[in-house]
Design a protein around this motif. Structure first.
Motif, mmCIF file in Angstrom:
data_model
loop_
_atom_site.group_PDB
_atom_site.id
_atom_site.type_symbol
_atom_site.label_atom_id
_atom_site.label_comp_id
_atom_site.label_asym_id
_atom_site.label_seq_id
_atom_site.Cartn_x
_atom_site.Cartn_y
_atom_site.Cartn_z
ATOM 1 N N UNK A 22 1.137 -1.380 0.180
ATOM 2 C CA UNK A 22 -0.377 -0.463 0.030
ATOM 3 C C UNK A 22 1.258 1.442 -0.299
ATOM 4 N N UNK A 23 1.971 1.044 0.621
ATOM 5 C CA UNK A 23 2.940 2.365 0.523
ATOM 6 C C UNK A 23 4.079 2.769 -1.174
ATOM 7 N N UNK A 24 3.833 1.698 -1.727
ATOM 8 C CA UNK A 24 4.342 1.786 -2.832
ATOM 9 C C UNK A 24 3.035 2.138 -3.755
ATOM 10 N N UNK A 25 1.615 1.492 -3.721
ATOM 11 C CA UNK A 25 0.636 2.660 -4.075
ATOM 12 C C UNK A 25 0.623 4.371 -4.079
ATOM 13 N N UNK A 26 0.332 4.112 -2.808
ATOM 14 C CA UNK A 26 0.082 5.944 -2.583
ATOM 15 C C UNK A 26 1.513 6.932 -3.184
ATOM 16 N N UNK A 27 2.237 5.514 -3.240
ATOM 17 C CA UNK A 27 3.951 6.870 -4.061
ATOM 18 C C UNK A 27 3.300 7.142 -5.793
ATOM 19 N N UNK A 28 2.180 6.212 -5.894
ATOM 20 C CA UNK A 28 2.356 5.596 -7.792
ATOM 21 C C UNK A 28 1.359 6.107 -7.823
ATOM 22 N N UNK A 29 0.453 6.632 -7.407
ATOM 23 C CA UNK A 29 -1.045 7.101 -7.405
ATOM 24 C C UNK A 29 -2.284 6.775 -7.340
ATOM 25 N N UNK A 30 -1.823 5.244 -6.651
ATOM 26 C CA UNK A 30 -2.798 4.252 -6.756
ATOM 27 C C UNK A 30 -3.676 4.539 -5.225
ATOM 28 N N UNK A 31 -3.266 4.874 -4.080
ATOM 29 C CA UNK A 31 -4.586 5.398 -3.344
ATOM 30 C C UNK A 31 -3.382 6.608 -2.625
ATOM 31 N N UNK A 32 -4.239 7.162 -1.727
ATOM 32 C CA UNK A 32 -4.325 8.963 -1.222
ATOM 33 C C UNK A 32 -3.692 7.875 0.627
ATOM 34 N N UNK A 33 -3.921 7.174 1.040
ATOM 35 C CA UNK A 33 -3.966 6.576 2.244
ATOM 36 C C UNK A 33 -3.033 4.897 2.302
ATOM 37 N N UNK A 34 -3.083 4.755 3.457
ATOM 38 C CA UNK A 34 -2.291 3.502 3.242
ATOM 39 C C UNK A 34 -3.097 2.862 4.526
ATOM 40 N N UNK A 35 -3.978 1.688 3.492
ATOM 41 C CA UNK A 35 -4.985 1.625 5.637
ATOM 42 C C UNK A 35 -3.864 0.050 6.331
ATOM 43 N N UNK A 36 -3.019 -0.279 5.842
ATOM 44 C CA UNK A 36 -2.297 -0.838 6.972
ATOM 45 C C UNK A 36 -1.207 -0.593 8.120
ATOM 46 N N UNK A 37 -1.097 0.751 8.066
ATOM 47 C CA UNK A 37 0.093 1.959 8.600
ATOM 48 C C UNK A 37 0.050 2.366 9.693
ATOM 49 N N UNK A 38 -1.427 1.562 10.314
ATOM 50 C CA UNK A 38 -2.158 1.737 12.110
ATOM 51 C C UNK A 38 -2.029 0.382 12.298
ATOM 52 N N UNK A 39 -1.942 -0.790 11.357
ATOM 53 C CA UNK A 39 -2.925 -2.069 11.764
ATOM 54 C C UNK A 39 -1.562 -2.622 12.943
ATOM 55 N N UNK A 40 -1.352 -3.383 13.444
ATOM 56 C CA UNK A 40 -1.058 -4.194 14.390
ATOM 57 C C UNK A 40 -1.808 -6.155 14.181
ATOM 58 N N UNK A 41 -0.625 -7.128 13.681
ATOM 59 C CA UNK A 41 -0.745 -8.304 13.970
ATOM 60 C C UNK A 41 -1.338 -9.193 15.299
ATOM 61 N N UNK A 42 -1.978 -9.629 15.680
ATOM 62 C CA UNK A 42 -2.285 -10.279 17.182
ATOM 63 C C UNK A 42 -0.846 -10.802 17.577
ATOM 64 N N UNK A 43 -0.924 -10.657 19.513
ATOM 65 C CA UNK A 43 0.281 -10.398 20.060
ATOM 66 C C UNK A 43 0.928 -12.089 19.291
ATOM 67 N N UNK A 44 1.826 -12.586 19.473
ATOM 68 C CA UNK A 44 3.250 -14.096 18.989
ATOM 69 C C UNK A 44 2.504 -14.256 20.555
ATOM 70 N N UNK A 45 1.867 -15.507 20.193
ATOM 71 C CA UNK A 45 2.568 -16.571 21.010
ATOM 72 C C UNK A 45 3.141 -16.801 21.816
ATOM 73 N N UNK A 46 3.544 -17.071 23.477
ATOM 74 C CA UNK A 46 4.424 -17.095 24.056
ATOM 75 C C UNK A 46 4.355 -18.772 23.684
#
Length: 299
Positions: free
Chosen positions: A77-101
């Protein structure tokens, strides 16, 4: 979408990414497209990506795997932003579930004793192996700490071991009676040049390496009929587990292991060494009271 993915992968290739990395990025983005189904991945919102992560998590993907895939999506999505494909990065503020210990694997008390007691033989290297693994279990050593031990780290008079742990931090640990016996037996067999400081040596008189120690323990476990793969760190886990079960003294075990903390929120509190020695002698299944000899045992 296929054309977008191809152009993104070409961009990464020009940047010098390896073929393995390129294949991983492509697979991760294609997985997102497949998981989204109703909406093209290029149009995904943060909510869509959260749902995709939840769906993959429910299918059994680990926290580590999800984190890697989310990183790929973020780059796409960052690449899409740089190339005019999107105005935002929908994955920017997301975090994966915590890794199980993963809980550390430890041998049962009788299993540890059975393994160690069966390491016997006429070869001097057998005596060395028994000394190594008794000491690891007796003192809760890391593999790197075991490899780094020198002759002068063993205090035979006070039955103490000086250990150089992570970050160059040193600690003292009591040595159990059985480990002391096996150390003396190994020193009777040890043959090396005068200037060689290492406590444990290989066949050619040089410091024994970590891979060699791992292989010797694996071979002994197979030879003695162990029901599972055994590695040196399992003996360290067994030390901690058995001592904690017997004593209930978490901070003492923490000190003996050389841990600064046992979790991200628990800070280590120093304990008096005499208390640690008392806990060790009273709780460790292969320890013996200091100064006590076989003559003191009840008949």
């Amino acid at each position: 979408m296929d054309e977008l993915i191809r152009r993104f992968i070409d961009h990464l290739a020009v940047a010098g990414r390896s073929p393995h990395t390129l294949a991983a990025y492509q697979a991760d983005i294609e997985l997102l497209e497949k998981t989204m189904q109703a909406k093209p991945a290029r149009e995904a919102s943060p909510t869509d990506l959260r749902k995709a992560l939840a769906k993959l998590h429910a299918q059994g993907l680990s926290g580590r795997s999800l984190a890697r895939r989310l990183s790929s999506w973020r780059q796409f999505y960052h690449w899409l932003q740089l190339n005019g494909g999107r105005e935002d990065n929908p994955a920017a503020g997301l975090r994966a579930p915590k890794r199980e210990k993963l809980l550390p694997k430890a041998l049962p008390v009788d299993g540890a004793a059975a393994l160690l007691d069966r390491i016997e033989g006429d070869d001097g290297l057998d005596a060395r192996d028994r000394a190594i693994f008794e000491l690891v279990y007796s003192c809760g050593l890391r593999l790197s700490e075991t490899v780094a031990l020198n002759l002068d780290d063993v205090d035979f008079s006070d039955q103490l071991l000086r250990i150089r742990g992570k970050g160059g931090k040193e600690r003292l640990a009591p040595i159990g009676a059985e480990a002391m016996v096996r150390l003396r037996a190994w020193l009777d067999e040890r043959s090396a040049a005068e200037e060689e400081p290492a406590l444990f040596l290989g066949r050619h008189g040089r410091r024994l390496g970590g891979r060699q120690i791992e292989k010797r323990l694996r071979d002994w476990a197979i030879k003695t009929g162990a029901s599972q793969h055994v590695h040196p760190h399992m003996l360290r886990h067994s030390f901690a587990s058995h001592l904690l079960q017997s004593s209930g003294d978490l901070r003492a075990v923490q000190e003996l292991l050389g841990h600064a903390n046992l979790s991200s929120t628990q800070i280590y509190t120093a304990l008096d060494f005499q208390h640690l020695a008392k806990v060790y002698d009273g709780a460790h299944p292969r320890a013996r009271k200091r100064g006590k000899t076989d003559d003191d045992e009840p008949s």
